[in-house]
Each structure stands twice: as C-alpha cells, then as structure tokens.
Write an enzyme that holds these catalytic residues in place. Sequence first.
Site, mmCIF file in Angstrom:
data_model
loop_
_atom_site.group_PDB
_atom_site.id
_atom_site.type_symbol
_atom_site.label_atom_id
_atom_site.label_comp_id
_atom_site.label_asym_id
_atom_site.label_seq_id
_atom_site.Cartn_x
_atom_site.Cartn_y
_atom_site.Cartn_z
ATOM 1 N N GLY A 22 1.207 -0.953 -0.006
ATOM 2 C CA GLY A 22 0.273 -0.225 0.056
ATOM 3 C C GLY A 22 0.730 1.341 0.273
ATOM 4 N N ASN A 24 1.786 3.102 -2.717
ATOM 5 C CA ASN A 24 0.543 3.774 -3.463
ATOM 6 C C ASN A 24 -1.042 4.320 -3.393
ATOM 7 O OD1 ASN A 24 1.532 4.514 -6.744
ATOM 8 N ND2 ASN A 24 1.668 2.343 -6.021
ATOM 9 N N ILE A 107 -9.235 -9.562 -10.532
ATOM 10 C CA ILE A 107 -9.478 -8.598 -11.998
ATOM 11 C C ILE A 107 -11.555 -8.521 -11.853
ATOM 12 C CG2 ILE A 107 -10.175 -9.171 -14.134
ATOM 13 C CD1 ILE A 107 -7.465 -9.270 -13.605
ATOM 14 N N LEU A 108 -11.274 -7.198 -12.002
ATOM 15 C CA LEU A 108 -12.794 -6.491 -11.570
ATOM 16 C C LEU A 108 -13.732 -6.952 -13.060
ATOM 17 C CD1 LEU A 108 -12.562 -3.198 -10.532
ATOM 18 C CD2 LEU A 108 -13.407 -4.861 -9.445
ATOM 19 N N ASN A 122 -6.474 2.608 -13.017
ATOM 20 C CA ASN A 122 -5.597 1.323 -12.620
ATOM 21 C C ASN A 122 -3.662 2.084 -12.580
ATOM 22 O OD1 ASN A 122 -4.361 -1.167 -11.214
ATOM 23 N ND2 ASN A 122 -4.021 -1.722 -13.838
ATOM 24 N N HIS A 124 -0.137 0.757 -13.288
ATOM 25 C CA HIS A 124 0.928 -0.456 -13.772
ATOM 26 C C HIS A 124 2.490 0.258 -13.841
ATOM 27 C CE1 HIS A 124 0.988 -4.319 -15.259
ATOM 28 N NE2 HIS A 124 2.080 -3.316 -16.574
ATOM 29 N N ASP A 161 -10.908 -0.670 -18.232
ATOM 30 C CA ASP A 161 -11.915 -0.928 -19.161
ATOM 31 C C ASP A 161 -12.047 -2.530 -19.134
ATOM 32 O OD1 ASP A 161 -9.818 -1.972 -20.636
ATOM 33 O OD2 ASP A 161 -9.549 -1.153 -22.614
ATOM 34 N N GLY A 163 -10.879 -4.875 -20.640
ATOM 35 C CA GLY A 163 -8.924 -6.379 -21.154
ATOM 36 C C GLY A 163 -8.558 -5.696 -19.628
ATOM 37 N N ASP A 165 -5.233 -4.426 -17.880
ATOM 38 C CA ASP A 165 -4.354 -3.275 -18.632
ATOM 39 C C ASP A 165 -4.082 -2.541 -20.110
ATOM 40 O OD1 ASP A 165 -2.999 -3.924 -16.124
ATOM 41 O OD2 ASP A 165 -1.696 -5.589 -16.854
HETATM 42 C C1 GAR Z 1 2.620 -1.359 -7.704
HETATM 43 O O1 GAR Z 1 4.073 -0.909 -8.484
HETATM 44 C C2 GAR Z 1 1.478 -1.111 -8.662
HETATM 45 O O2 GAR Z 1 2.148 -0.811 -9.750
HETATM 46 C C3 GAR Z 1 1.527 -3.108 -9.102
HETATM 47 O O3 GAR Z 1 1.398 -3.158 -7.826
HETATM 48 C C4 GAR Z 1 2.721 -2.606 -6.552
HETATM 49 C C5 GAR Z 1 1.467 -1.991 -5.798
HETATM 50 O O4 GAR Z 1 2.761 -1.473 -4.748
HETATM 51 N N1 GAR Z 1 -0.015 -3.132 -9.793
HETATM 52 C C6 GAR Z 1 0.326 -4.304 -10.341
HETATM 53 O O5 GAR Z 1 1.124 -4.500 -10.453
HETATM 54 C C7 GAR Z 1 -1.072 -3.869 -10.711
HETATM 55 N N2 GAR Z 1 -0.909 -5.011 -12.586
HETATM 56 P P1 GAR Z 1 1.710 -1.122 -3.264
HETATM 57 O O6 GAR Z 1 1.346 -1.995 -2.694
HETATM 58 O O7 GAR Z 1 3.196 -0.248 -2.758
HETATM 59 O O8 GAR Z 1 1.478 0.258 -3.537
#
Ligand code: GAR
Length: 219
Positions: A22, A24, A107-108, A122, A124, A161, A163, A165
């Site tokens: 977490g 982010n 996946i939603l 999202n 990525h 959307d 799909g 990513d």
């Molecule tokens: C982040 O790097 C995010 O971009 C990635 O998971 C990590 C979560 O880090 N998400 C994906 O790979 C989605 N495809 P965090 O829990 O420290 O925010």
Amino acid sequence: MNRAIAGSGAVVPFAVLVSGNGTNLQALLDAERSGRLGRGQVALVISDRRGAYALERARLAGKKALLIEPDQNLPKEARRRDLSDRIQAAVREAQAEFIVLAGFLSILQGSILDTYRERIINIHPSLLPKFGGPGMYGERVHQAVLAAGETVSGCTVHIVDQGTDTGPILLQRTVPVLPKDTTESLAERIHHEEHIAIVDGVLELISRLGNMDNRRAFS
Ligand code: GAR
C-alpha cells in the site's frame, strides 16, 4: 454515485482498492493530508487480501477499511463477478465517485465496469502497452523488462476497461533502466515515480469528470 460532480469547492470522495503493502495508497493519504490531492478525498479502502499492510495504513489514517475476500468455493468467472459485485456495493454505500486500483491484484468484472465506466483508474509499473496483461504484476513486470534489455521503463496510470491493462492511458512517468539494475533496484526507482503519478492521475480524473459534467450541463 452522484453522476454530476458537485461545484468547484466540493469534496470528491473515492475508493482505493489494494492487495499488498500500500505505498501508493500511502502517497494518496499523504497528498490528501498535505492538500496536494485537491478536492479528492479517500472515502474507503478495500483489500481483497487478509493481512495486506495497506489496510493498516488506512486505519492509521482514520479511513474506513474493509476486507472483501474472493469466495474460493466459486469457479473463477463467478468468483470474479461475485467479488466485483460486493466491492461495488461497498463503493456505492460509501458514495464514492470513482475507484483507484493501487496495487489491486484481482480482476474486476461485470456490473462494476459499466456502472463506473471511465471512473476506475489503475496504476501499472511499466510503460503500457509494454509489459502489461494477465499475470503481469509487481516484480514479474520488472523481471520481464530486464530480460528484454529495455533501457527505459516507468509507470502508467490508465482508465480501466474490460481488458487487463488495456484501457486509455491518462499519464506515464519514465525512469532509466541502468546496466546494474536488479528487479529490486528498478522496482524502487519506479515506485518513487508511481507515488507522484497516482496523485496526478487522481487529479486528472477529477478534472475530466468535472469537464464531462460541465458539457452535460450545457448540452
Ligand atoms: C505497484 O508497483 C503497482 O504498480 C503494482 O503493484 C505495486 C503495488 O505496490 N500493480 C500492478 O502490478 C498491477 N498490474 P504498493 O502496494 O506498495 O502500492
């Protein structure tokens, strides 16, 4: 959900979906506290994984934090739909205007994608469309980037959307890939950029939603 985003001063509540550490989410919480999140306000944090530290971060910030786990007794498609429906109900209950996937690994599917069309973003950890798609998350992305010999990587904030990513890109931030990089060092450099990108992505979405409502009001 309030289809029309209220006037310029009003708070815009949103939900954050998480699965892990977490950082982010923390960037969003810190930005809200410092005023950098503008009208954005984290109304609810949902984790699909028990023990995700992100839930603790939410609680420490005084935010509503829910654990909504997949029902392992259901087959894959039904499980995704059931999880998505329960998340949608919680998001609606919190009166969130939009949803941020911040390291959310489920996946939603189903109704939530229609109801919150163009209202789910999202983050990525690569420069999409490169190194995205099913199974591409976290460390695996950085491993693939290094294996491909890329000299630049970064992160992407995009609209979700149907799909994986594939939705329209809102913004990207780049970092160099250095000759001595390991997955850890590259991940750390990208994480730093993600923490800026996710805040900017939320601000961009709030601005777009406001513009959409203005267009509706004058048409
Ligand atoms: C982040 O790097 C995010 O971009 C990635 O998971 C990590 C979560 O880090 N998400 C994906 O790979 C989605 N495809 P965090 O829990 O420290 O925010």
